[in-house]
Scaffold this motif. Structure first.
Motif, PDB file in Angstrom:
ATOM      1  N   ARG A  12       0.677  -0.739  -0.053  1.00  0.00           N
ATOM      2  CA  ARG A  12       0.219   0.218   0.089  1.00  0.00           C
ATOM      3  C   ARG A  12       0.730   1.086  -0.017  1.00  0.00           C
ATOM      4  N   PRO A  13       1.253   2.052  -1.060  1.00  0.00           N
ATOM      5  CA  PRO A  13       1.631   2.981  -0.785  1.00  0.00           C
ATOM      6  C   PRO A  13       0.814   4.300  -0.088  1.00  0.00           C
ATOM      7  N   PRO A  42      -5.210  -1.902  -1.478  1.00  0.00           N
ATOM      8  CA  PRO A  42      -3.826  -2.634  -1.563  1.00  0.00           C
ATOM      9  C   PRO A  42      -3.560  -2.936  -3.268  1.00  0.00           C
ATOM     10  N   VAL A  43      -2.115  -2.850  -3.008  1.00  0.00           N
ATOM     11  CA  VAL A  43      -2.390  -2.979  -4.409  1.00  0.00           C
ATOM     12  C   VAL A  43      -0.857  -4.769  -4.532  1.00  0.00           C
ATOM     13  N   LEU A  44      -1.325  -4.924  -5.344  1.00  0.00           N
ATOM     14  CA  LEU A  44      -0.525  -6.697  -5.864  1.00  0.00           C
ATOM     15  C   LEU A  44       0.687  -6.028  -5.447  1.00  0.00           C
ATOM     16  N   LYS A  51       5.275   3.701  -7.695  1.00  0.00           N
ATOM     17  CA  LYS A  51       4.796   4.165  -8.590  1.00  0.00           C
ATOM     18  C   LYS A  51       4.137   5.256  -8.725  1.00  0.00           C
ATOM     19  N   ILE A  52       3.001   4.369  -7.380  1.00  0.00           N
ATOM     20  CA  ILE A  52       1.757   5.678  -6.788  1.00  0.00           C
ATOM     21  C   ILE A  52       2.425   6.508  -5.800  1.00  0.00           C
ATOM     22  N   LEU A  90      -2.572  -3.962 -10.327  1.00  0.00           N
ATOM     23  CA  LEU A  90      -3.581  -4.973 -10.147  1.00  0.00           C
ATOM     24  C   LEU A  90      -3.824  -3.947  -9.048  1.00  0.00           C
ATOM     25  N   GLU A  91      -5.343  -4.024  -8.336  1.00  0.00           N
ATOM     26  CA  GLU A  91      -6.004  -3.512  -6.824  1.00  0.00           C
ATOM     27  C   GLU A  91      -6.718  -4.226  -6.345  1.00  0.00           C
TER      28      GLU A  91
END
Length: 117
Positions: A12-13, A42-44, A51-52, A90-91
């Motif tokens: 998670r950013p 949350p991202v994969l 990047k975020i 993907l998230e």
């Protein structure tokens, strides 16, 4: 059979304010969403989170951080990864009202693995 649940690693950013709230929870939970934030995402991959954090969090708040954490696999079965602007982006989309249950499904601590000052 072991009593240890199977987990999925997610990232998670976050910006500085959210990181402070995570630390105040003992690095065990994400803070409630704000009224204009109906989804917790949350991202994969660590790359997508970075990047975020770099491209969004730094300009918005002066710093960005990538957190890593483990979530029980059985909890995540209720959700499907969603594409967000690219097939490598993907998230999970967790409705804000379900964030307490998501936090309960976190195994271990939320750790910072990258920072962008």
């Amino acid at each position: 059979m072991s009593g240890t649940p199977r987990t999925v690693t997610l990232w998670r950013p976050v910006g500085p304010q959210e990181l402070t709230l995570i630390e105040e929870s003992g690095s065990r939970a994400f803070p409630p969403r704000l009224p204009d934030q109906p989804i917790f995402y949350p991202v994969l991959t660590q790359e997508y989170a970075a990047k975020i954090a770099r491209d969004w969090n730094v300009p918005a708040s002066g710093a960005g951080y990538v957190t890593r954490f483990e979530v029980r696999e059985d909890f995540l079965r209720a959700y499907s990864p969603q594409p967000a602007g690219g097939r490598d982006h993907l998230e999970y989309w967790i409705p804000a009202g379900e964030l307490p249950a998501f936090n309960d499904a976190i195994v271990g601590e939320i750790v910072v693995v990258q920072s962008f000052p």
